[in-house]
Every structure is written in structure tokens, then in C-alpha cells.
Design an enzyme around this catalytic site. Structure first.
Site, PDB file in Angstrom:
ATOM      1  N   ASP A   1      -2.750  10.419  -2.453  1.00 37.30           N
ATOM      2  CA  ASP A   1      -3.052   9.358  -3.406  1.00 37.30           C
ATOM      3  C   ASP A   1      -3.432   9.913  -4.766  1.00 37.30           C
ATOM      4  O   ASP A   1      -3.299   9.232  -5.774  1.00 37.30           O
ATOM      5  CB  ASP A   1      -4.168   8.468  -2.866  1.00 37.30           C
ATOM      6  CG  ASP A   1      -3.657   7.511  -1.809  1.00 37.30           C
ATOM      7  OD1 ASP A   1      -3.368   6.355  -2.162  1.00 37.30           O
ATOM      8  OD2 ASP A   1      -3.510   7.919  -0.648  1.00 37.30           O
TER       9      ASP A   1
ATOM     10  N   ARG B   1       0.848  -1.176   0.000  1.00 39.81           N
ATOM     11  CA  ARG B   1       0.000   0.000   0.000  1.00 39.81           C
ATOM     12  C   ARG B   1       0.894   1.239   0.000  1.00 39.81           C
ATOM     13  O   ARG B   1       2.099   1.157   0.160  1.00 39.81           O
ATOM     14  CB  ARG B   1      -0.998   0.018   1.162  1.00 39.81           C
ATOM     15  CG  ARG B   1      -0.637  -0.640   2.429  1.00 39.81           C
ATOM     16  CD  ARG B   1       0.134   0.160   3.448  1.00 39.81           C
ATOM     17  NE  ARG B   1      -0.107   1.582   3.423  1.00 39.81           N
ATOM     18  CZ  ARG B   1       0.842   2.471   3.534  1.00 39.81           C
ATOM     19  NH1 ARG B   1       2.111   2.099   3.633  1.00 39.81           N
ATOM     20  NH2 ARG B   1       0.571   3.745   3.531  1.00 39.81           N
ATOM     21  N   GLY B   2       0.238   2.367  -0.260  1.00 37.16           N
ATOM     22  CA  GLY B   2       0.971   3.595  -0.535  1.00 37.16           C
ATOM     23  C   GLY B   2       1.018   3.773  -2.040  1.00 37.16           C
ATOM     24  O   GLY B   2       1.400   2.848  -2.772  1.00 37.16           O
ATOM     25  N   ALA B   3       0.609   4.958  -2.505  1.00 35.09           N
ATOM     26  CA  ALA B   3       0.434   5.158  -3.949  1.00 35.09           C
ATOM     27  C   ALA B   3       1.666   4.791  -4.771  1.00 35.09           C
ATOM     28  O   ALA B   3       1.563   4.027  -5.739  1.00 35.09           O
ATOM     29  CB  ALA B   3      -0.005   6.597  -4.226  1.00 35.09           C
TER      30      ALA B   3
ATOM     31  N   ASN C   1      -6.367  11.946  -0.005  1.00 37.82           N
ATOM     32  CA  ASN C   1      -5.434  11.216   0.850  1.00 37.82           C
ATOM     33  C   ASN C   1      -6.253  10.438   1.878  1.00 37.82           C
ATOM     34  O   ASN C   1      -7.483  10.499   1.888  1.00 37.82           O
ATOM     35  CB  ASN C   1      -4.452  12.175   1.520  1.00 37.82           C
ATOM     36  CG  ASN C   1      -3.283  11.436   2.158  1.00 37.82           C
ATOM     37  OD1 ASN C   1      -2.663  10.572   1.520  1.00 37.82           O
ATOM     38  ND2 ASN C   1      -2.976  11.736   3.404  1.00 37.82           N
ATOM     39  N   LYS C   2      -5.566   9.710   2.718  1.00 38.69           N
ATOM     40  CA  LYS C   2      -6.232   8.871   3.706  1.00 38.69           C
ATOM     41  C   LYS C   2      -7.305   9.650   4.459  1.00 38.69           C
ATOM     42  O   LYS C   2      -7.094  10.792   4.854  1.00 38.69           O
ATOM     43  CB  LYS C   2      -5.202   8.313   4.685  1.00 38.69           C
ATOM     44  CG  LYS C   2      -5.762   7.385   5.747  1.00 38.69           C
ATOM     45  CD  LYS C   2      -6.562   6.229   5.160  1.00 38.69           C
ATOM     46  CE  LYS C   2      -5.770   5.417   4.151  1.00 38.69           C
ATOM     47  NZ  LYS C   2      -6.610   4.403   3.464  1.00 38.69           N
TER      48      LYS C   2
ATOM     49  N   GLN D   1      -2.776   2.409   9.897  1.00 36.65           N
ATOM     50  CA  GLN D   1      -1.486   2.500   9.210  1.00 36.65           C
ATOM     51  C   GLN D   1      -0.476   3.338   9.993  1.00 36.65           C
ATOM     52  O   GLN D   1       0.722   3.068   9.955  1.00 36.65           O
ATOM     53  CB  GLN D   1      -1.662   3.084   7.806  1.00 36.65           C
ATOM     54  CG  GLN D   1      -2.420   2.196   6.840  1.00 36.65           C
ATOM     55  CD  GLN D   1      -3.879   2.564   6.756  1.00 36.65           C
ATOM     56  OE1 GLN D   1      -4.472   3.016   7.738  1.00 36.65           O
ATOM     57  NE2 GLN D   1      -4.476   2.393   5.589  1.00 36.65           N
TER      58      GLN D   1
ATOM     59  N   ARG E   1      -7.133  -0.818  -6.848  1.00 39.61           N
ATOM     60  CA  ARG E   1      -7.266   0.374  -5.988  1.00 39.61           C
ATOM     61  C   ARG E   1      -7.586   1.582  -6.860  1.00 39.61           C
ATOM     62  O   ARG E   1      -6.672   2.261  -7.346  1.00 39.61           O
ATOM     63  CB  ARG E   1      -5.979   0.650  -5.196  1.00 39.61           C
ATOM     64  CG  ARG E   1      -5.564  -0.345  -4.134  1.00 39.61           C
ATOM     65  CD  ARG E   1      -6.542  -0.555  -3.012  1.00 39.61           C
ATOM     66  NE  ARG E   1      -6.886   0.617  -2.226  1.00 39.61           N
ATOM     67  CZ  ARG E   1      -6.200   1.077  -1.178  1.00 39.61           C
ATOM     68  NH1 ARG E   1      -5.063   0.510  -0.831  1.00 39.61           N
ATOM     69  NH2 ARG E   1      -6.639   2.110  -0.490  1.00 39.61           N
TER      70      ARG E   1
END
Length: 349
Positions: A240, A51-53, A250-251, A199, A94
Site C-alpha cells: 500500500d 480496495r487494493g491500492a 501492507n496488510k 481478503q 483511506r
């Protein structure tokens, strides 16, 4: 003072397989997992093992290179048909992470004019490795620019995990902590736990501590009190997707922090590579927000914490309007002004 900081790596190409740091197991176990098929890669992205763009884009690139090795194709046309099918398949993993589609499009373009299967396979592997190498260089440069926003001793709040394990190395929002440590500049991270998947608690605290960076964990609902009482200098987050006017996905919870930063009059920075920008979309209203399984909210480590059958709303991301952002930090420098014009100038050919 210049030292090299050892930071964890999330993705390792093995030639005929991909090794990933399974981030769902952190912080309890640093488990490395082998992926041997495009289906493995798709599942690892969906399940947040990767995970993480930027890391998602890197994993997708290696996944396509891996898949291409296995095609039983009689000619280049059949090869490209299977390749395009897998590109479309990976794109469903995603939908909010623009780096995923950026990497897929780049891999497609790499073999567009290729006429033999052997050369196509070689080029795809080379392109995936190049994407990973470029991301490490980008994160390093981004961290250098970000560090100019801070001073020795600053306390900086962040959310989610935009660190080394979300990229090729160094990270985006966490890059200045690592670059600062290499240069003898001490920055103290305050990490929001980041419900519902934690996270911040599981990943950000783990990787910063592994690298010897000071970090303090807080729950998400402590952010305002922490800013007010702990002399927080600034907030820095990853992204993201950033659209043409600077609106940023973003998150979920990022918007809360941006509003708090404005109230307490501290800088709110977004750190992201150019590959995270989506200039085709004009405003954040056009961004598709992924909604995830309700069990992420109703359970923690498999333990039910909410009444059975309760209605759940679980968006994975939120949109921070550009007017709340003090600066967008990229590998090319820091945008601070008319984001529409500045972003457009970055992508002028």
C-alpha cells in the site's frame, strides 16, 4: 503456449456513472454496484467495496471525473474550488494507500492550466481513463518481471488480495500467476485467509479459481507450518506504500510472513507499481497506519465472536523493514540491493 486468461475486473467507467464489483459480497455473490456521486465513491472505498491500492486510485480518479460533470459553476475558478474540495474529501477515505493521493494529485495537475469548464470536464474523464489503462499495462509488465523469479511448479505463499480486482487488471502480487498461466508456467498459490476482513479467503481464492489458477487456502496461523511442510518456494505480497528506503506498508500480517521467510531462508518479494512509492517519506516510521472499526475483529458475518466490551486493537497495515525484503518487483524491473539508491534512481528526472 500463449493464451489469454480471463480475469475479473473491479471498476468499469460508464460515462455518467461507475460500476464496481462489490468486494464485500464475495465470494458468495459477484454483485456489480453503480456509483453516481463522489459520496458513493468515498463510501465504497471506506467500506472496502473497492480496495487494493491501485484500484482505490482508479476509483478516486473516476469519482473526481464524475463529480466534475455535476458541478453547477459559473466560471472555472468556482469549478476548481469545488473540485479541490472533492479532492480533499476523497483523500480522507483511506489514508495509508498512497495510490489514492497519487491519483488525486494527478487529476488536480491535469486541469491546473485549463481555463474553461467544458475542457476541464473532458480532460478529467480522459485522465481517469488513462490512469486505468496505464495501470493495466503496468500490472502486465510487473507480472512479466515477477515471473522471472519463479519456476514451473513453484508453490508461492501470499496474503490479502493484490490481484486483478485490486487493480485495473492482473494485479501485482498475483500477476505472475496469471502471466504464468498464459505462458504455460504452472504456479500454485497458497493464500492466507487474512484476518480480520478475510481478503485472502474471500477474494484471492475467488479470483484465482475463476481464472483457473491452482490455489490452496490456509488460516493465517498456519503459515509457518505450511512453509516448513509444503515446500513453499517463496512469498510474494503487494504493498500500500513503499518509502524511500524500501520499508513497506501492507496488510497487517505481512511482517509475520517476512520474518518467517528470513527464518526459513526463502525469498520474500514485494510487488508494486511506481505509483505506490512515497519517496517523500524516508522510513516506515513516517507512515500513518490506519486503524479500523473494532467490529471487524469482534464479529464475523455479523456474528459476535468475542466478549462484549473487550479492548480491541485493529491496525489495517503493518510495516515490513526493507532488510527483510529479497526484492521489490516493479514495472521497471526488480530492485535487489541498496533500496535507497535504487528507488531514488527510479524517480530521477
Amino acid at each position: 503456449m500463449n493464451t489469454t486468461v480471463a480475469v475479473p475486473r473491479a471498476i468499469i467507467w460508464k460515462g455518467d456513472s461507475i460500476t464496481i464489483l462489490n468486494q464485500t459480497k464475495l465470494p458468495h455473490v459477484a454483485e456489480y454496484k453503480t456509483l453516481t456521486s463522489i459520496e458513493d465513491v468515498w463510501k465504497s472505498i471506506v467500506m472496502l467495496e473497492v480496495r487494493g491500492a491501485p484500484a482505490i486510485g482508479i476509483a478516486a480518479a473516476f469519482g473526481l471525473a464524475l463529480a466534475a460533470q455535476k458541478y453547477e459553476a459559473i466560471n472555472i475558478v468556482e469549478f476548481k474550488t469545488k473540485f479541490n474540495r472533492d479532492c480533499n474529501y476523497l483523500g480522507t477515505s483511506r489514508p495509508t494507500a498512497v495510490n489514492l493521493f497519487w491519483a488525486i494529485d494527478r487529476m488536480r495537475a491535469a486541469i491546473e492550466e485549463v481555463s474553461t469548464i467544458k475542457i476541464a470536464r473532458e480532460i478529467l474523464e480522459e485522465e481517469a481513463l488513462q490512469i486505468q489503462q496505464e495501470d493495466e499495462q503496468v500490472c502486465r509488465s510487473l507480472g512479466e518481471h515477477a515471473l522471472t523469479c519463479f519456476q514451473d511448479g513453484d508453490r508461492i505463499l501470499t496474503i490479502c488480495n493484490a490481484g486483478s480486482i485490486a487493480t485495473a487488471r492482473y494485479g501485482t502480487a498475483l500477476a505472475p500467476f496469471y502471466i504464468g498461466k498464459e505462458k504455460g508456467i504452472h504456479l500454485h498459490a497458497y493464500a492466507c485467509e487474512t484476518r480480520p476482513v478475510l481478503q485472502g479467503a474471500r477474494l484471492t481464492t475467488w479470483e484465482l479459481r475463476e481464472a483457473g489458477v491452482d490455489v490452496t487456502l490456509i488460516t493465517d496461523n498456519m503459515a509457518a507450518h505450511t512453509i516448513r511442510t509444503k515446500n513453499i518456494s517463496a512469498i510474494i505480497v503487494g504493498a500500500d506504500r513503499i518509502v524511500a528506503n524500501g520499508d513497506t506498508a501492507n496488510k497487517v500480517g505481512t511482517l509475520n510472513l517476512a520474518i518467517l521467510a528470513k527464518h526459513y531462508q526463502i525469498p520474500f518479494y514485494v510487488a508494486a507499481p511506481l505509483s505506490t512509492f512515497d519517496t517523500k517519506k524516508k522510513t516506515g516510521n513516517e507512515i500513518i497506519i490506519e486503524e479500523r472499526d473494532e467490529t471487524e475483529v469482534t464479529k464475523i458475518n455479523g456474528q459476535q465472536i468475542a466478549p462484549a466490551g473487550i479492548h480491541i486493537y485493529n491496525p489495517a497495515f503493518d510495516i515490513t523493514p526493507h532488510e527483510f525484503i529479497s526484492g521489490i518487483i516493479t514495472e521497471k524491473g526488480i530492485l535487489q540491493g541498496d533500496y535507497t539508491k535504487e528507488i531514488a534512481s527510479l524517480f530521477e528526472k
